[in-house]
Design a protein around this motif. Sequence first.
Motif, short mmCIF file in Angstrom:
data_model
loop_
_atom_site.label_atom_id
_atom_site.label_comp_id
_atom_site.label_asym_id
_atom_site.label_seq_id
_atom_site.Cartn_x
_atom_site.Cartn_y
_atom_site.Cartn_z
N LYS A 169 0.84 -1.21 0.00
CA LYS A 169 0.00 0.00 0.00
C LYS A 169 0.87 1.26 0.00
O LYS A 169 0.67 2.18 -0.79
CB LYS A 169 -0.90 -0.04 1.25
CG LYS A 169 -1.70 1.20 1.52
CD LYS A 169 -2.78 0.91 2.57
CE LYS A 169 -2.27 0.79 4.00
NZ LYS A 169 -1.96 2.07 4.64
N GLU A 170 1.86 1.29 0.86
CA GLU A 170 2.75 2.45 0.94
C GLU A 170 3.61 2.56 -0.31
O GLU A 170 3.92 3.66 -0.77
CB GLU A 170 3.64 2.36 2.18
CG GLU A 170 2.90 2.54 3.51
CD GLU A 170 2.18 1.30 3.98
OE1 GLU A 170 2.52 0.19 3.51
OE2 GLU A 170 1.25 1.42 4.81
N THR A 283 -15.40 -3.02 2.13
CA THR A 283 -16.56 -2.24 1.71
C THR A 283 -16.13 -1.27 0.61
O THR A 283 -14.95 -1.02 0.42
CB THR A 283 -17.15 -1.43 2.89
OG1 THR A 283 -16.08 -0.73 3.53
CG2 THR A 283 -17.84 -2.33 3.89
N GLU A 284 -17.12 -0.72 -0.09
CA GLU A 284 -16.82 0.14 -1.22
C GLU A 284 -16.12 1.42 -0.76
O GLU A 284 -16.58 2.09 0.16
CB GLU A 284 -18.13 0.50 -1.94
CG GLU A 284 -17.88 1.30 -3.19
CD GLU A 284 -19.16 1.95 -3.72
OE1 GLU A 284 -20.26 1.49 -3.38
OE2 GLU A 284 -19.02 2.93 -4.47
N GLY A 285 -15.02 1.75 -1.43
CA GLY A 285 -14.30 2.97 -1.09
C GLY A 285 -13.41 3.39 -2.25
O GLY A 285 -13.45 2.78 -3.32
N VAL A 286 -12.62 4.42 -2.03
CA VAL A 286 -11.72 4.91 -3.07
C VAL A 286 -10.28 4.77 -2.57
O VAL A 286 -9.93 5.32 -1.53
CB VAL A 286 -12.01 6.40 -3.40
CG1 VAL A 286 -10.99 6.93 -4.40
CG2 VAL A 286 -13.43 6.56 -3.94
N VAL A 294 -12.45 -2.05 -0.39
CA VAL A 294 -11.23 -1.83 0.38
C VAL A 294 -11.44 -2.20 1.85
O VAL A 294 -12.57 -2.22 2.34
CB VAL A 294 -10.73 -0.37 0.29
CG1 VAL A 294 -10.37 0.00 -1.13
CG2 VAL A 294 -11.77 0.60 0.81
N GLN A 296 -11.28 -0.84 5.22
CA GLN A 296 -11.26 0.50 5.78
C GLN A 296 -12.07 0.52 7.07
O GLN A 296 -12.92 -0.34 7.29
CB GLN A 296 -11.85 1.50 4.78
CG GLN A 296 -13.28 1.15 4.37
CD GLN A 296 -13.83 2.06 3.26
OE1 GLN A 296 -13.38 3.18 3.12
NE2 GLN A 296 -14.79 1.57 2.52
N THR A 298 -14.74 2.71 9.72
CA THR A 298 -16.01 3.37 9.39
C THR A 298 -15.81 4.81 8.94
O THR A 298 -16.64 5.36 8.23
CB THR A 298 -16.99 3.35 10.58
OG1 THR A 298 -16.28 3.78 11.74
CG2 THR A 298 -17.56 1.97 10.83
N ASP A 299 -14.68 5.43 9.31
CA ASP A 299 -14.40 6.79 8.84
C ASP A 299 -13.92 6.82 7.39
O ASP A 299 -13.92 7.88 6.76
CB ASP A 299 -13.31 7.44 9.70
CG ASP A 299 -13.82 7.81 11.08
OD1 ASP A 299 -15.03 8.04 11.21
OD2 ASP A 299 -13.00 7.85 12.01
N GLY A 300 -13.41 5.69 6.91
CA GLY A 300 -12.84 5.67 5.56
C GLY A 300 -11.32 5.66 5.56
O GLY A 300 -10.71 5.78 4.51
N GLN A 301 -10.70 5.55 6.74
CA GLN A 301 -9.24 5.40 6.78
C GLN A 301 -8.90 3.97 6.35
O GLN A 301 -9.56 3.02 6.77
CB GLN A 301 -8.67 5.67 8.18
CG GLN A 301 -9.04 7.02 8.76
CD GLN A 301 -8.35 8.20 8.08
OE1 GLN A 301 -7.62 8.05 7.09
NE2 GLN A 301 -8.60 9.39 8.59
N ILE A 302 -7.86 3.85 5.51
CA ILE A 302 -7.48 2.54 5.00
C ILE A 302 -6.77 1.76 6.10
O ILE A 302 -5.90 2.28 6.80
CB ILE A 302 -6.57 2.68 3.76
CG1 ILE A 302 -7.21 3.62 2.73
CG2 ILE A 302 -6.26 1.32 3.16
CD1 ILE A 302 -8.60 3.26 2.27
#
Lengths: 422, 287
Positions: A169-170, A283-286, A294, A296, A298-302
């Motif tokens: 990822k990094e 769950t769906e994310g960007v 992705v 992640q 619940t806030d959307g942090q990977i």
Amino acid sequence: MSTETDGKFGEYGGQYVPEALMPAIEELEDAYERYVLENEDGFMDEFRRRLREFGGRPTSLQRVDRLSERYDREVYLKREDLVHGGAHKLNNALGQVLLAKYMGKERIIAETGAGQHGTATAMACAHLDLDCEVYMGHHDINRQRPNVFRMRINGAEVNPVTVGRGTLKEAISETLRDWATNVEDTHYVIGSVVGPHPFPAMVRDFQSVISEEAREQIRERAGRLPDSVLACAGGGSNTMGAFAEFTDDRDVSLVAVEAGGSSLDVDEDRGVAPNSASLSTGTEGVLHGARTRVLQDTDGQIMESHSVSAGLDYAGVGPELAHLVDAGRVTAVNVDDDDALEAFHRLSQTEGIIPALESAHALGYLEAVAGPDADEGDELGDLVVVNLSGRGDKDLETVIEETHERGIANAPDMDVFTGGLQ
Amino acid sequence: MTRANSRALAEAFADGPAFVPYLVAGDPDCESSKAYVEALVRGGADVVELGLPFSEPIAEGPTIQSAIARALESGMTPERFFEFVADLDVDVPLVCMTYYNLVYQYGREETGEPGPEPFVRRAAEVGIEGFVVPDLPAEEAGPLRDACDEYGLDLVFVVAPTTRGERLERIMEQVSGYVYVQARLGTTGARSDVSRATDESLDRLREYDVPKAVGFGISTGDHAERIVAGGADGVIVGSALIDVVADGVENDDPTAEVAARLEEKARELKAGTRRGATASGARSERT
């Protein structure tokens, strides 16, 4: 079954990247359409020729006798471990490096997780005379040293990425940053069916040679199409390559085997998912330029992912694969670290093939549903093709250490050679 | 005429060139970070860009990456960010800079599916005037653009040195508030010189009636002066300020001392923009 329109696979895909990269991505879209899809200037002919001569294709489709007996069905392996460099990764790397050359780019950058993609890119760059720099997380550098040496020996620079946990990822984030800086003369050879359009479609097209060959070979050998095709899935390039030509064959079930790691549960507080099962649990994310599934919070942090296999250790997955799972065409399952290690030893001992830890996940699934301890009545059918995406030489250090620590039952005793490792 | 939803933001650029500092909210902790933002405003900030930290900041160089890591470590989350903004005692417009996944996921537990509307609604509630989302190109921005229009917020886009022709047109149709002129290729980070790409980008944008704020690599009052003299309506400074924060963290300096240094650095940058405006004004009078 073409699932793509305008760089989107259903809701997934797209181009979520900094503005500075957009012109380069538009340029790449144009080159992809002309050279790859329309074979302009004979690009695809040259690519296929080089895959044969340099890459050693076609790879064989081998019936594995002991496993066929053990699972009471015909089991065939698509031997991508026999591709030059030891994995399917060269199919894509050679395609993209050649494309970069057609586009007049002077410099190649790539990320790598297990080091297989970095190695394949370094080899392709040496073969086609282009400069090459590879970004690799420091954690992965430690667990995949043979590949670091191979990249250096082929003349590539290897840049350690020290932020975060130091895995794939990094490394992808850092390669994107390099690309945003040097976009005018540099092509980013992304290693999987991930990232902004056109990468997911283009990488799939370069990898689909796997299923193109396998489909023909199995019809020749068995006189019919397989009941199921199994492939491991991290980012999903060997998966999409193994599935692409079968997606229209509705009777062939396609099974993507993810890394279950040590557990499917997530630790929200620490931001850690001890697995890499984004199709099963994400769950769906960007992430990294695309909308997809992705890992992640619940806030959307990977989340930080985990797998004993560096090549599967990634918090996202290709958007097309995510779409095929949502659409019900591909089934996502997972195999944990221990079962993958056990499958690694089984194939090595019974068939004389040392598989990559990534590929061992696909074999682990076969054992889980069709092995002696499995419940009756699996759905894989009588004729199964497993994509053996790579060979395991790169994994030996990890395997010896992890096998010892976890007490994997079918592993040979290595203590006498390793001094106990305690 | 390009769109302008936020009156506060339009006014900030109306009275001469704007100094726009950027800090990561919650770096190194909420309390210090609040003091730092207030110090920048005392030092002359006309607009403040506040970073909501995301785990994969692909547009940032090492300085801002570290700031983001410190803020995440201190427990910053989107909800705490909104509370942080609500608590700030400043009278300049605030712009939130973050990555799309955080905008996309916010409020998902409530609505059942992701989308930007709940994030924008909450931002409007706490008084945010606009957004910069560096991984959201114009092509993918439709839903966020609609939500911004619904709640009267602006959506700032980045124009890079590589943005030309049709792409530029497409961005300028969607941009509102101000356009973020990326001064050079690459990632964010303080530099010791001003890039020629900046002048070229400003030239390409001259015909568009929207404030042009230049960012990426600006670190001194002299840089700010040159950029404003070259035709910019504002300068955005992030990494050079975060360097001050990072030094404070490293030396364990008291918050008040770091805040005083930030205020002083802000005065230098603001004075630079003023000098640049005088030069630019003198030049327009001549022509």
